[in-house]
Write a protein that holds these residues in place. Sequence first.
Motif, PDB file in Angstrom:
ATOM      1  N   LEU A 176       0.929  -1.362   0.007  1.00  0.00           N
ATOM      2  CA  LEU A 176       0.093   0.058   0.104  1.00  0.00           C
ATOM      3  C   LEU A 176       0.837   1.263  -0.064  1.00  0.00           C
ATOM      4  O   LEU A 176       1.706   1.384   0.798  1.00  0.00           O
ATOM      5  N   ASN A 177       0.793   2.297  -0.935  1.00  0.00           N
ATOM      6  CA  ASN A 177       1.377   3.425  -1.127  1.00  0.00           C
ATOM      7  C   ASN A 177       0.595   4.496  -0.969  1.00  0.00           C
ATOM      8  O   ASN A 177      -0.512   4.888  -1.793  1.00  0.00           O
ATOM      9  N   ASN A 178       0.648   5.206   0.308  1.00  0.00           N
ATOM     10  CA  ASN A 178      -0.342   6.295   0.392  1.00  0.00           C
ATOM     11  C   ASN A 178      -2.069   6.153   0.140  1.00  0.00           C
ATOM     12  O   ASN A 178      -2.468   6.946  -0.344  1.00  0.00           O
ATOM     13  N   LYS A 201     -15.189  10.403  -0.697  1.00  0.00           N
ATOM     14  CA  LYS A 201     -15.131  10.678   0.605  1.00  0.00           C
ATOM     15  C   LYS A 201     -14.188   9.705   1.386  1.00  0.00           C
ATOM     16  O   LYS A 201     -14.452   8.798   1.609  1.00  0.00           O
ATOM     17  N   ALA A 202     -13.233  10.295   1.899  1.00  0.00           N
ATOM     18  CA  ALA A 202     -12.209   9.449   2.644  1.00  0.00           C
ATOM     19  C   ALA A 202     -12.457   9.010   3.970  1.00  0.00           C
ATOM     20  O   ALA A 202     -13.217  10.016   4.737  1.00  0.00           O
ATOM     21  N   LEU A 203     -12.453   7.770   4.247  1.00  0.00           N
ATOM     22  CA  LEU A 203     -12.542   7.364   5.762  1.00  0.00           C
ATOM     23  C   LEU A 203     -11.349   7.292   6.566  1.00  0.00           C
ATOM     24  O   LEU A 203     -11.347   7.123   7.718  1.00  0.00           O
ATOM     25  N   THR A 204     -10.167   7.150   5.761  1.00  0.00           N
ATOM     26  CA  THR A 204      -8.958   6.552   6.561  1.00  0.00           C
ATOM     27  C   THR A 204      -7.782   7.706   6.011  1.00  0.00           C
ATOM     28  O   THR A 204      -8.039   8.513   5.135  1.00  0.00           O
ATOM     29  N   PRO A 205      -6.785   7.715   6.928  1.00  0.00           N
ATOM     30  CA  PRO A 205      -5.758   8.699   6.774  1.00  0.00           C
ATOM     31  C   PRO A 205      -4.968   8.038   5.497  1.00  0.00           C
ATOM     32  O   PRO A 205      -5.112   6.605   5.361  1.00  0.00           O
ATOM     33  N   PRO A 206      -3.988   8.317   4.998  1.00  0.00           N
ATOM     34  CA  PRO A 206      -3.045   7.504   4.060  1.00  0.00           C
ATOM     35  C   PRO A 206      -2.221   6.560   4.657  1.00  0.00           C
ATOM     36  O   PRO A 206      -2.110   6.837   5.717  1.00  0.00           O
ATOM     37  N   ILE A 207      -2.079   5.406   4.160  1.00  0.00           N
ATOM     38  CA  ILE A 207      -1.556   4.120   4.759  1.00  0.00           C
ATOM     39  C   ILE A 207      -0.580   3.649   3.948  1.00  0.00           C
ATOM     40  O   ILE A 207      -0.873   3.383   2.472  1.00  0.00           O
ATOM     41  N   SER A 208       0.658   3.520   4.174  1.00  0.00           N
ATOM     42  CA  SER A 208       1.633   2.870   3.636  1.00  0.00           C
ATOM     43  C   SER A 208       2.331   1.646   4.422  1.00  0.00           C
ATOM     44  O   SER A 208       2.539   1.772   5.475  1.00  0.00           O
ATOM     45  N   GLY A 209       2.619   0.677   3.652  1.00  0.00           N
ATOM     46  CA  GLY A 209       3.262  -0.497   4.315  1.00  0.00           C
ATOM     47  C   GLY A 209       2.991  -1.662   3.371  1.00  0.00           C
ATOM     48  O   GLY A 209       2.460  -1.675   2.341  1.00  0.00           O
ATOM     49  N   HIS A 210       3.086  -2.963   3.816  1.00  0.00           N
ATOM     50  CA  HIS A 210       3.090  -4.102   3.025  1.00  0.00           C
ATOM     51  C   HIS A 210       2.523  -5.459   3.809  1.00  0.00           C
ATOM     52  O   HIS A 210       3.097  -5.338   5.097  1.00  0.00           O
ATOM     53  N   PHE A 211       1.868  -6.358   3.368  1.00  0.00           N
ATOM     54  CA  PHE A 211       1.604  -7.567   3.789  1.00  0.00           C
ATOM     55  C   PHE A 211       2.774  -8.506   3.242  1.00  0.00           C
ATOM     56  O   PHE A 211       2.601  -8.716   2.091  1.00  0.00           O
ATOM     57  N   ARG A 248      -1.814  10.215  10.171  1.00  0.00           N
ATOM     58  CA  ARG A 248      -1.609   9.214   9.005  1.00  0.00           C
ATOM     59  C   ARG A 248      -0.981   7.968   9.562  1.00  0.00           C
ATOM     60  O   ARG A 248      -0.966   7.944  10.555  1.00  0.00           O
ATOM     61  N   ALA A 249      -0.792   7.043   8.560  1.00  0.00           N
ATOM     62  CA  ALA A 249      -0.289   5.779   9.070  1.00  0.00           C
ATOM     63  C   ALA A 249       1.145   5.930   9.652  1.00  0.00           C
ATOM     64  O   ALA A 249       1.767   6.500   8.846  1.00  0.00           O
ATOM     65  N   GLN A 250       1.550   5.369  10.743  1.00  0.00           N
ATOM     66  CA  GLN A 250       2.881   5.569  11.482  1.00  0.00           C
ATOM     67  C   GLN A 250       3.447   4.407  11.006  1.00  0.00           C
ATOM     68  O   GLN A 250       3.655   3.470  11.231  1.00  0.00           O
ATOM     69  N   PRO A 262       8.510  -1.916  12.914  1.00  0.00           N
ATOM     70  CA  PRO A 262       8.400  -1.286  11.785  1.00  0.00           C
ATOM     71  C   PRO A 262       6.958  -1.454  11.173  1.00  0.00           C
ATOM     72  O   PRO A 262       6.649  -2.760  11.144  1.00  0.00           O
ATOM     73  N   ALA A 263       6.317  -0.490  10.560  1.00  0.00           N
ATOM     74  CA  ALA A 263       4.813  -0.752  10.205  1.00  0.00           C
ATOM     75  C   ALA A 263       4.729  -1.707   9.018  1.00  0.00           C
ATOM     76  O   ALA A 263       3.690  -2.133   8.830  1.00  0.00           O
ATOM     77  N   CYS A 264       5.962  -1.917   8.416  1.00  0.00           N
ATOM     78  CA  CYS A 264       5.900  -2.693   7.105  1.00  0.00           C
ATOM     79  C   CYS A 264       6.263  -4.296   7.560  1.00  0.00           C
ATOM     80  O   CYS A 264       6.400  -4.962   6.602  1.00  0.00           O
ATOM     81  N   SER A 265       6.051  -4.536   8.842  1.00  0.00           N
ATOM     82  CA  SER A 265       6.502  -6.037   9.119  1.00  0.00           C
ATOM     83  C   SER A 265       5.573  -6.845   8.841  1.00  0.00           C
ATOM     84  O   SER A 265       4.473  -6.637   8.822  1.00  0.00           O
TER      85      SER A 265
END
Length: 258
Positions: A15-17, A25-35, A241-243, A255-258
């Motif tokens: 996920l990139n921003n 209409k946005a429900l979330t802040p920008p989310i970046s990271g990966h599964f 936003r996504a931390q 790390p958020a991308c773990s």
Amino acid sequence: MDRDILGGITAMIELNNLVVGYQGKALTPPISGHFSAGSLTAILGENGVGKSTLLKTIAQLHAPVSGDIHYGKPTSQLLSWLPQQSDIDRSFPIRVFDVAAMGCWPNTGLFNALSDTQYQRVREALYQTGIASLANNTIDTLSGGQFQRMLFARLLVQDTPVMMMDEPFVGIDSQTRAALMELITALNQSGKTIITVLHHIEVVQAFFPQLLLMKNQQVRWGETQHILPQYLHQHWTSSPRAQLSQPQQGADHEPACS
């Protein structure tokens, strides 16, 4: 082929921003990271924060408001989806076997007959989920737990690398929940990447090593043992936003991308 990023960890979905919502209409802040491949992740948060919308956007059932998603391989070969029971018309006169057999559609198409191998695969999935004896019952005769087992059977038949589940334990008894959680654990141990929206905190705590937590227009993404206490005990005050915290010696966050 899957892309190797972040020190060689294979990302199945990145996920990139990503911002999700309805009608722009946005429900979330920008989310970046990966599964990462083989991960077992719960998406947890209060009602209305966009958990199911996020999952549906990753599953390509909704378009993003902004940002983008990168997949490790074509999505038809990558993703399978278990919806909420409330999203399905249970009055439609269709057999349990036929619903489970829908997992073959990506390979057979809507109107083609099942091969002998596919037929056996459906039978095995119904057996694995404990409803083989209900194969010829229509879905309107099923209890909530039996209905959910049927949806899991369809997921098993589809057999994709990434399996996404939206509130799989709603409206079922504790025995069925335990049986399905055992199945989820076995699928993950076999190498499946699993992303599940949940509201049972005790289940998240006991079984899901990774957590994407949504609260107060903020997101935390990392190891459950570090992230969950924030949901239970802390108020978030940082930027909405996504931390994506960086690993530090003795830090409380992974790390958020773990």
